[in-house]
Design a protein around this motif. Structure first.
Motif, PDB file in Angstrom:
ATOM      1  N   VAL A  14       0.477   3.050  18.739  1.00  0.00           N
ATOM      2  CA  VAL A  14       1.429   3.909  19.461  1.00  0.00           C
ATOM      3  C   VAL A  14       1.893   5.042  18.539  1.00  0.00           C
ATOM      4  CG1 VAL A  14       3.720   3.975  20.547  1.00  0.00           C
ATOM      5  CG2 VAL A  14       2.209   2.031  20.953  1.00  0.00           C
ATOM      6  N   ASN A  15       2.167   4.649  17.298  1.00  0.00           N
ATOM      7  CA  ASN A  15       2.590   5.590  16.282  1.00  0.00           C
ATOM      8  C   ASN A  15       1.578   6.706  16.077  1.00  0.00           C
ATOM      9  OD1 ASN A  15       4.713   5.938  14.618  1.00  0.00           O
ATOM     10  ND2 ASN A  15       3.949   4.625  12.975  1.00  0.00           N
ATOM     11  N   LEU A  16       0.309   6.314  15.979  1.00  0.00           N
ATOM     12  CA  LEU A  16      -0.767   7.280  15.741  1.00  0.00           C
ATOM     13  C   LEU A  16      -0.934   8.201  16.936  1.00  0.00           C
ATOM     14  CD1 LEU A  16      -3.423   4.960  14.104  1.00  0.00           C
ATOM     15  CD2 LEU A  16      -2.205   6.847  13.019  1.00  0.00           C
ATOM     16  N   ALA A  17      -0.927   7.599  18.128  1.00  0.00           N
ATOM     17  CA  ALA A  17      -1.104   8.407  19.327  1.00  0.00           C
ATOM     18  C   ALA A  17      -0.008   9.467  19.391  1.00  0.00           C
ATOM     19  CB  ALA A  17      -1.064   7.516  20.566  1.00  0.00           C
ATOM     20  N   ARG A  18       1.233   9.077  19.059  1.00  0.00           N
ATOM     21  CA  ARG A  18       2.359  10.006  19.079  1.00  0.00           C
ATOM     22  C   ARG A  18       2.198  11.107  18.034  1.00  0.00           C
ATOM     23  NH1 ARG A  18       8.285  10.135  19.750  1.00  0.00           N
ATOM     24  NH2 ARG A  18       9.074  11.341  18.021  1.00  0.00           N
ATOM     25  N   ILE A  59       7.210   7.304  24.414  1.00  0.00           N
ATOM     26  CA  ILE A  59       7.293   7.569  22.973  1.00  0.00           C
ATOM     27  C   ILE A  59       6.163   8.505  22.559  1.00  0.00           C
ATOM     28  CG2 ILE A  59       6.961   6.482  20.701  1.00  0.00           C
ATOM     29  CD1 ILE A  59       8.670   4.186  21.651  1.00  0.00           C
ATOM     30  N   VAL A  60       4.971   8.254  23.090  1.00  0.00           N
ATOM     31  CA  VAL A  60       3.806   9.075  22.741  1.00  0.00           C
ATOM     32  C   VAL A  60       3.943  10.484  23.322  1.00  0.00           C
ATOM     33  CG1 VAL A  60       1.298   9.283  22.969  1.00  0.00           C
ATOM     34  CG2 VAL A  60       2.322   7.048  22.519  1.00  0.00           C
ATOM     35  N   ALA A  61       4.488  10.569  24.539  1.00  0.00           N
ATOM     36  CA  ALA A  61       4.583  11.865  25.225  1.00  0.00           C
ATOM     37  C   ALA A  61       5.679  12.759  24.654  1.00  0.00           C
ATOM     38  CB  ALA A  61       4.813  11.646  26.715  1.00  0.00           C
ATOM     39  N   GLU A  62       6.615  12.154  23.912  1.00  0.00           N
ATOM     40  CA  GLU A  62       7.821  12.896  23.513  1.00  0.00           C
ATOM     41  C   GLU A  62       7.555  14.213  22.766  1.00  0.00           C
ATOM     42  OE1 GLU A  62      12.085  11.252  22.656  1.00  0.00           O
ATOM     43  OE2 GLU A  62      10.904  11.227  20.812  1.00  0.00           O
ATOM     44  N   PRO A  63       6.613  14.250  21.793  1.00  0.00           N
ATOM     45  CA  PRO A  63       6.386  15.532  21.116  1.00  0.00           C
ATOM     46  C   PRO A  63       5.966  16.638  22.084  1.00  0.00           C
ATOM     47  CG  PRO A  63       5.315  13.749  19.908  1.00  0.00           C
ATOM     48  CD  PRO A  63       5.807  13.168  21.194  1.00  0.00           C
ATOM     49  N   LEU A  64       5.189  16.275  23.105  1.00  0.00           N
ATOM     50  CA  LEU A  64       4.779  17.281  24.086  1.00  0.00           C
ATOM     51  C   LEU A  64       5.961  17.711  24.946  1.00  0.00           C
ATOM     52  CD1 LEU A  64       1.335  15.848  25.319  1.00  0.00           C
ATOM     53  CD2 LEU A  64       1.731  17.756  23.758  1.00  0.00           C
ATOM     54  N   ARG A  65       6.801  16.731  25.328  1.00  0.00           N
ATOM     55  CA  ARG A  65       7.992  17.044  26.132  1.00  0.00           C
ATOM     56  C   ARG A  65       8.890  18.005  25.365  1.00  0.00           C
ATOM     57  NH1 ARG A  65       9.585  17.166  30.269  1.00  0.00           N
ATOM     58  NH2 ARG A  65      11.325  15.735  30.549  1.00  0.00           N
ATOM     59  N   LYS A  66       9.055  17.736  24.060  1.00  0.00           N
ATOM     60  CA  LYS A  66       9.916  18.609  23.242  1.00  0.00           C
ATOM     61  C   LYS A  66       9.321  19.998  23.126  1.00  0.00           C
ATOM     62  CE  LYS A  66      12.627  15.432  20.463  1.00  0.00           C
ATOM     63  NZ  LYS A  66      12.769  14.717  19.217  1.00  0.00           N
ATOM     64  N   ALA A  67       7.986  20.081  23.229  1.00  0.00           N
ATOM     65  CA  ALA A  67       7.338  21.391  23.141  1.00  0.00           C
ATOM     66  C   ALA A  67       7.314  22.087  24.493  1.00  0.00           C
ATOM     67  CB  ALA A  67       5.928  21.224  22.598  1.00  0.00           C
ATOM     68  N   GLY A  68       7.925  21.453  25.514  1.00  0.00           N
ATOM     69  CA  GLY A  68       8.082  22.116  26.802  1.00  0.00           C
ATOM     70  C   GLY A  68       7.033  21.759  27.842  1.00  0.00           C
ATOM     71  N   VAL A  69       6.146  20.787  27.559  1.00  0.00           N
ATOM     72  CA  VAL A  69       5.140  20.365  28.539  1.00  0.00           C
ATOM     73  C   VAL A  69       5.834  19.539  29.633  1.00  0.00           C
ATOM     74  CG1 VAL A  69       3.017  18.995  28.851  1.00  0.00           C
ATOM     75  CG2 VAL A  69       3.359  20.337  26.757  1.00  0.00           C
ATOM     76  N   ALA A  70       5.414  19.744  30.887  1.00  0.00           N
ATOM     77  CA  ALA A  70       6.017  19.018  32.015  1.00  0.00           C
ATOM     78  C   ALA A  70       5.779  17.518  31.855  1.00  0.00           C
ATOM     79  CB  ALA A  70       5.422  19.510  33.335  1.00  0.00           C
ATOM     80  N   GLN A  71       6.753  16.731  32.311  1.00  0.00           N
ATOM     81  CA  GLN A  71       6.720  15.269  32.167  1.00  0.00           C
ATOM     82  C   GLN A  71       5.398  14.680  32.639  1.00  0.00           C
ATOM     83  OE1 GLN A  71       8.711  13.036  30.864  1.00  0.00           O
ATOM     84  NE2 GLN A  71       8.922  11.226  32.148  1.00  0.00           N
ATOM     85  N   ILE A  72       4.931  15.098  33.812  1.00  0.00           N
ATOM     86  CA  ILE A  72       3.748  14.475  34.402  1.00  0.00           C
ATOM     87  C   ILE A  72       2.505  14.741  33.544  1.00  0.00           C
ATOM     88  CG2 ILE A  72       3.348  16.420  35.998  1.00  0.00           C
ATOM     89  CD1 ILE A  72       2.517  14.243  38.078  1.00  0.00           C
ATOM     90  N   ARG A  92       9.279  20.363  11.424  1.00  0.00           N
ATOM     91  CA  ARG A  92       8.777  19.037  11.789  1.00  0.00           C
ATOM     92  C   ARG A  92       8.397  18.990  13.262  1.00  0.00           C
ATOM     93  NH1 ARG A  92      13.016  14.758   9.164  1.00  0.00           N
ATOM     94  NH2 ARG A  92      12.452  14.991   6.975  1.00  0.00           N
ATOM     95  N   ARG A  93       9.146  19.704  14.085  1.00  0.00           N
ATOM     96  CA  ARG A  93       8.842  19.733  15.522  1.00  0.00           C
ATOM     97  C   ARG A  93       7.598  20.556  15.808  1.00  0.00           C
ATOM     98  NH1 ARG A  93      14.260  20.191  16.651  1.00  0.00           N
ATOM     99  NH2 ARG A  93      14.156  22.453  16.679  1.00  0.00           N
ATOM    100  N   ARG A  94       7.417  21.611  15.043  1.00  0.00           N
ATOM    101  CA  ARG A  94       6.449  22.634  15.406  1.00  0.00           C
ATOM    102  C   ARG A  94       5.178  22.578  14.579  1.00  0.00           C
ATOM    103  NH1 ARG A  94       8.922  28.422  14.473  1.00  0.00           N
ATOM    104  NH2 ARG A  94       7.785  28.148  12.525  1.00  0.00           N
ATOM    105  N   ASP A  95       5.309  22.364  13.277  1.00  0.00           N
ATOM    106  CA  ASP A  95       4.186  22.642  12.371  1.00  0.00           C
ATOM    107  C   ASP A  95       3.726  21.462  11.514  1.00  0.00           C
ATOM    108  OD1 ASP A  95       3.978  25.354  13.054  1.00  0.00           O
ATOM    109  OD2 ASP A  95       5.608  25.903  11.715  1.00  0.00           O
ATOM    110  N   MET A  96       4.525  20.422  11.399  1.00  0.00           N
ATOM    111  CA  MET A  96       4.159  19.360  10.476  1.00  0.00           C
ATOM    112  C   MET A  96       4.178  18.006  11.181  1.00  0.00           C
ATOM    113  SD  MET A  96       6.109  20.370   6.963  1.00  0.00           S
ATOM    114  CE  MET A  96       7.695  19.710   7.383  1.00  0.00           C
ATOM    115  N   GLY A  97       3.264  17.132  10.773  1.00  0.00           N
ATOM    116  CA  GLY A  97       3.244  15.778  11.319  1.00  0.00           C
ATOM    117  C   GLY A  97       3.228  14.767  10.193  1.00  0.00           C
ATOM    118  N   PHE A  98       3.776  13.592  10.455  1.00  0.00           N
ATOM    119  CA  PHE A  98       3.823  12.540   9.439  1.00  0.00           C
ATOM    120  C   PHE A  98       3.487  11.212  10.121  1.00  0.00           C
ATOM    121  CE2 PHE A  98       5.478   9.447   6.547  1.00  0.00           C
ATOM    122  CZ  PHE A  98       5.499  10.040   5.291  1.00  0.00           C
ATOM    123  N   VAL A  99       2.493  10.528   9.604  1.00  0.00           N
ATOM    124  CA  VAL A  99       2.154   9.212  10.153  1.00  0.00           C
ATOM    125  C   VAL A  99       2.431   8.165   9.092  1.00  0.00           C
ATOM    126  CG1 VAL A  99       0.389   7.814  11.257  1.00  0.00           C
ATOM    127  CG2 VAL A  99       0.264  10.291  11.404  1.00  0.00           C
TER     128      VAL A  99
END
Lengths: 266, 240
Positions: free
Chosen positions: B166-170, B118-131, B96-103
């Protein structure tokens, strides 16, 4: 028809951080825990739900080595702890807890010296682990209080002069001061105002995201578990009746008790 | 990351069945039985059928919010394939974190977390810098028409339509290999619907495999490769 058995992990190849199996504990005639097994993977948040007396807090205290079971084993995948942790002597247990396991209790009196300064409470944990320099103790305590979003202007006030939410932050600072491998939370927000509860959960969420701390959180509040946990274990009468991903257990509960619990939520 | 080589199988569903055992009613509620289909990279599959026939239930069973009772859901990932119907919970969490998405139509907002986080969180979890993650999040909030002064606000207080954006953007900020869409346009205005359709077309071109349930199937008609019609007891494959 019933659901299918789940397979062993294939994508997650490392060892679990925490493995407990065959845990049973009686208090006289009362069965507190009966053949309980638990697994927690590194970086994961495991939630434990169940009504009062289901054994969830007893299990958490065993994870903190405060109590030992009649039967059962407990392993943490850490270099210094091969073997069953219940076999360690008191001194080794105390050292392991101080260095590697942090705990936040529902009742701050259990975790804090209410008359000592807040920074002193945090520093005490560092002292047990062998830190002796006053400057380092103070700096580390300050860092931990800051990470717990505690207002530093009050770091020298004793917990008895603080609000419930702030007392929980001092407990949290003490728990994370040594960057534990495992953080245990026993009803950490029960009894707090809803707004304060949200702030404390926020802090925990942020700590989890930034430091990937492995956590076990016990709560009877399904909302707290839904917000915090990746997986959840449902306990009743000292047994685990159901276990699964949080969204699955809440949306498609299998056990009659879990269905009752989920349907009873407001 | 998605495989841009269309034609590669992403999902193979075989004889999937689901019903709900309701203990307080002393009975089982039937959802669907014996559903089978395959889905390749870059393919868009539209689920059709009357209300209550199990379209959302099928999506949630693939996502594993629901536990299936029989069948297989073979999912091809980077290092092989795995049966989502029986995979360990920790493996599902990884996928779910890596390969699959659910809207879904429903936002899972956390109290006191701003929309952009909330939108940035998937990128943060994937290791992208906060900024960088926040910058990308703002770009997507803007693309879906969420006003700038709401970016730092808490979505728990937003209207249904704004929450959905917001949901879609995330969900779409990071292209997954497989995307499940449960009525994503339900509460959107025309502008946001157009932005969503444009983003889905981009993802499809990049090789993302998609299964969707749509209230207004006309929105995505140009993208649909195959329809699946769910009827009361079985599933029919209807070729376009």
């Amino acid at each position: 028809m019933t659901v299918m058995e789940r397979l062993a992990p294939q994508l997650v190849t490392g060892a679990p951080l925490l493995t407990m199996s065959g845990i049973s504990r009686r208090f006289g005639a009362v069965v507190a825990l009966e053949d309980v097994a638990a697994t927690v993977w590194p970086g994961e948040v495991l939630g434990i739900v169940g009504e009062s007396g289901s054994g969830k807090s007893t299990l958490l205290r065993m994870m903190n080595l405060e109590d030992t079971p009649d039967t059962g084993t407990y392993h943490l995948a850490l270099p210094e702890t091969p073997g069953n942790l219940f076999d360690l002597d008191r001194f080794a247990r105390r050292q392991l807890c101080a260095r590697r396991i942090g705990i936040v209790y529902q009742n701050p009196h259990l975790g804090l010296l209410m008359g000592h300064s807040s920074s002193g409470n945090v520093a005490e944990r560092l002292l047990i682990a062998g830190e002796r320099s006053f400057a380092t103790l103070r700096a580390k305590a300050k860092g931990a209080l800051e990470a717990s979003e505690f207002p530093l202007t009050r770091m020298d006030d004793p917990p008895r002069q603080l609000s419930g939410g702030m007392q929980q932050r001092v407990q949290l600072a003490k728990a994370i001061a040594l960057e534990p491998a495992l953080l245990l939370l026993d009803e950490p927000t029960t009894g707090l105002d809803v707004s304060v509860q949200a702030l404390v959960l926020d802090t925990l969420k942020r700590l989890q995201r930034d430091r990937a701390i492995t956590m076990v959180i016990v709560s009877h509040d399904l909302g707290v578990i839904r917000t915090m946990a990746d997986r959840v274990m449902v306990m009743r009468h000292g047994r685990v009746v159901e276990e699964g991903l949080v969204d699955q257990v809440f949306q498609d509960p299998q056990h009659p008790y879990t269905q009752e619990l989920v349907h009873a939520k407001l | 990351m998605p495989n841009s080589d269309t034609g590669t199988q992403v999902l193979r569903v075989e004889g999937l069945s689901k019903s709900f055992r309701m203990h307080h009613l002393g009975q089982s509620l039937h959802a669907f039985e014996g559903v089978s289909f395959t889905l390749n990279a870059g393919e868009f599959l539209l689920l059709k059928g009357p209300n209550g026939v199990g379209k959302s239930t099928l999506l949630r069973t693939i996502w594993r919010s629901y536990l299936p009772e029989a069948g297989h859901v073979w999912f091809t990932h980077d290092a092989g394939r795995i049966d989502l119907a029986r995979a360990a919970d920790v493996d599902i969490a990884v996928l779910r974190r890596r390969d699959m998405g659910f809207v879904t139509q429903f936002l899972i907002a956390r109290p006191r977390v701003p929309a952009e986080e909330i939108v940035a969180e998937p990128l943060r979890k994937a290791g992208v810098a906060q900024i960088d993650a926040l910058e990308e999040a703002r770009r997507w909030l803007s693309a879906f028409g969420v006003k700038r002064d709401l970016w730092r606000a808490y979505p728990t207080s937003f209207s249904g339509g704004e929450q959905q954006k917001v949901n879609l953007a995330r969900a779409l900020i990071q292209p997954p290999r497989l995307l499940l869409l449960d009525e994503p346009t339900a509460s959107l205005d025309a502008g946001a619907r157009a932005a969503l359709v444009a983003r889905l077309a981009e993802l499809k071109a990049a090789g993302v495999a998609m299964i969707g349930v749509f209230h207004h199937p006309g929105d995505v008609a140009a993208m649909v490769d195959r329809n699946i019609l769910l009827t009361a007891k079985e599933v029919e494959n209807v070729a376009l």
